[in-house]
Design an enzyme around this catalytic site. Structure first.
Site, mmCIF file in Angstrom:
data_model
loop_
_atom_site.group_PDB
_atom_site.id
_atom_site.type_symbol
_atom_site.label_atom_id
_atom_site.label_comp_id
_atom_site.label_asym_id
_atom_site.label_seq_id
_atom_site.Cartn_x
_atom_site.Cartn_y
_atom_site.Cartn_z
ATOM 1 N N ASP A 118 0.532 -110.508 -58.735
ATOM 2 C CA ASP A 118 -0.254 -111.412 -57.902
ATOM 3 C C ASP A 118 -1.666 -111.577 -58.460
ATOM 4 O O ASP A 118 -2.303 -110.594 -58.852
ATOM 5 C CB ASP A 118 -0.315 -110.845 -56.475
ATOM 6 C CG ASP A 118 -0.990 -111.773 -55.486
ATOM 7 O OD1 ASP A 118 -0.489 -112.888 -55.285
ATOM 8 O OD2 ASP A 118 -2.022 -111.377 -54.917
ATOM 9 N N GLU A 151 8.274 -97.876 -71.736
ATOM 10 C CA GLU A 151 8.830 -96.531 -71.610
ATOM 11 C C GLU A 151 10.284 -96.566 -71.133
ATOM 12 O O GLU A 151 10.993 -95.560 -71.216
ATOM 13 C CB GLU A 151 8.006 -95.707 -70.622
ATOM 14 C CG GLU A 151 6.583 -95.412 -71.078
ATOM 15 C CD GLU A 151 5.745 -94.766 -69.987
ATOM 16 O OE1 GLU A 151 4.549 -94.539 -70.230
ATOM 17 O OE2 GLU A 151 6.288 -94.503 -68.880
#
Length: 563
Positions: A218, A269
């Site tokens: 956002d 990751e």
């Protein structure tokens, strides 16, 4: 015949470690409070979403974008977050979240979670601590506190205006003010503070570890700010609004590169890497900073959302964004509706206004949102044609709940029932965004139209919702829902390469493009029927947005797909 996915899928196969799954995904935005209510309290919830997963499978979407579901006072529809690592009790629990995401994955559907990093709510534990701490404290440094101006320090630090109206500075009673670019209940965080950055990295891992496949970010262009004194005036900020040099004090600053590089390291990751899409209202020449593979990887393209239903506008927008995706290595993001804008079935029923830069929906809201100004039949006809055009394009398609039903905007909401802060903070001048957030109709003759087991609905549903209900449309081959299901099923056959070639047609109001594999999409943006070249008319017509009785003639405001 409509082809759709089965209701049970080997998730290990469907959700294999494909790092590029997002590039041409159909992503369905769920505004959780208005999607499905499992307990009958009038508020949609996570169990309600889980109960409707078979519907999402039959619709044929690849992923769900879940708007904020965090604890919130709803000062801004959930974008005022009390706790970034929990679920609002009104919507469910973390266990409900885990059950929902497991069911989505089992159905072959990924989940993109909304994250709100620019501001917390004023009920967040950090902000409560900041208010209880003295000026200059570490607690206040997590936010953007500044001393007041004037002889007695009672004037705000600048004349900046918030997005929702009124001053962007709120006094706290001790001579200091805090910055809030949005509602006063949404204090802006200080992203120059290492603790803030690290805490959001923990939040990204928290949800990624629970199986979230990506994030919609956002106000991604607002995190970094320069509050060096003297502060510029509001007028100066307006003049710099779409600066292309990263010099604006509040928007699109260069420091964002470092912030999102850290996010990218976290995403990478995981296997496959988590994805992200930026809500970044920036100049087109700056959008690449958010869509780069070293950054968030994808950025919303709102160009079609703001365009008139016009062949030349659509052509230019597609060309420009195809070039952008080629330059950045990202994929395009196409969208017509979301929780912040007038639904496109209504927007396309309003008179075109080439002078308002495609913001006809907002102008309509500012004028009070009179339903009498909308040609609803034309709006739906154009919306269906535009949606088929969009779903044929290479790139990802972001769909907003209810658009597959052809839902128009609900304008007839009494002032006493409205919830959007933009309505209250603009003195009732703007009716706000509640009209696109009304709970969905599922069953025509059920209480709350099947939204929940009771008649309760947190925003009022109009009687005319009955004709748009899912059960009314599901078995009607001519319905908007059936058209979306068919298009999304066929769309999977288009996903080979992210290229298109324009088809040369002599009619200026007709656009045609071809995708590899022999697929052709043709849209008549005009109102008059147009004769098609024999080479097109002789192909297999697999889908049309409206009646198409003569294969050699394309009706006005209609899209067809050929194979």
């Amino acid at each position: 015949m409509t082809t759709s996915r089965p209701t049970t899928i080997d998730a290990g196969t469907v959700l294999a470690t494909d790092p590029d799954w997002w590039r041409q995904a159909a992503v369905y935005q769920i505004y959780p409070r208005s999607f499905a209510d499992a307990n009958g309290d009038g508020i949609g919830d996570l169990k309600g979403i889980t109960s409707r997963i078979p519907y999402l499978v039959e619709l044929g979407v690849d992923a769900v974008w879940l708007s904020p579901f965090y604890p919130s006072a709803l000062a801004d529809g959930g974008y005022d977050v009390d706790d970034y690592r929990d679920v609002d009790p009104k919507l469910g629990t973390l266990a409900d979240f885990d059950e929902m995401i497991a069911a989505l994955h089992a159905a072959g559907i990924r989940l993109i979670a909304d994250i709100v990093p620019n501001h917390s709510s004023n009920r967040h534990e950090w902000f409560r601590e900041a208010l209880a701490s003295p000026r200059g404290s570490a607690a206040r440094d997590r936010y953007l506190f500044r001393d007041g101006e004037g002889p007695d320090g009672t004037q705000p630090p600048s004349d900046w205006q918030s997005i929702f109206g009124g001053s962007a500075w709120e006094p706290v009673g001790d001579g200091q003010f805090y910055l809030h670019l949005f509602a006063r209940e949404q204090p802006d965080l200080n992203w120059a503070n290492r603790e803030v950055r690290d805490d959001f990295l923990r939040t990204l891992r928290f949800w990624s570890d629970r199986g979230v496949d990506g994030f919609r970010v956002d106000v991604a262009h607002a995190l970094a700010k320069d509050l060096t004194y003297p502060l510029r005036s509001h007028a100066e900020l307006e003049e710099m609004k779409l600066a292309t040099d990263g010099a604006h004090p509040l928007w699109d600053r260069e420091e964002l590169d470092e912030i999102y590089a850290e996010w990218r390291a976290v995403f990478d990751e995981y296997d496959p890497p988590r994805i992200a899409v930026a809500e970044a209202w920036v100049a087109p020449s700056r959008r690449h900073r958010y869509a780069a593979p070293t950054s968030l990887g994808q950025a919303f393209n709102f160009d079609l959302l703001r365009a008139n239903f016009d062949a030349a506008e659509f052509h230019e927008i597609v060309d420009r964004n195809m070039a952008f995706s080629a330059e950045t290595g990202s994929s395009n993001t196409w969208v017509f509706s979301n929780h912040d804008v007038v639904r496109h079935a209504t927007r396309y029923g309003l008179p075109d206004d080439p002078d308002n830069e495609g913001d006809v929906g907002r102008q309509w809201l500012l004028a009070g949102g009179d339903p009498a100004e909308v040609d609803s039949e034309r709006g739906l006809r154009r919306a269906r044609a535009a949606s088929l055009f969009l779903l044929g394009l290479p790139g990802s398609a972001y769909l907003y709940q209810g658009e597959e039903l052809g839902l128009p905007e609900v304008a007839e909401i009494p002032d006493s029932e409205r919830q959007d802060p933009s309505f209250f903070r603009n003195a009732g001048v703007e009716v706000g965004r509640d009209g696109c957030r009304v709970p969905l109709p599922w069953v025509a003759d059920a209480p709350s139209f099947g939204f929940g087991p009771s008649a309760a609905s947190h925003l009022p549903q109009p009687a005319w919702f009955a004709s748009y209900a899912v059960d009314v449309q599901a078995d009607d081959p001519t319905s908007t829902l059936s058209m979306y299901r068919r298009a999304l099923a066929l769309r999977h056959e288009l996903q080979g390469t992210e290229k298109l070639a324009w088809v040369q047609l002599d009619e200026p109001e007709v656009l045609g493009f071809q995708r590899p594999g022999g697929w052709t999409v043709v849209t008549n943006f005009g109102t008059s029927p147009v004769a098609l070249p024999a080479a097109l008319a002789e192909r297999e017509l697999v889908l049309a947005s409206g009646p198409h009785p003569d294969p050699a003639v394309l009706p006005g405001e209609t899209t067809v797909w050929y194979r």
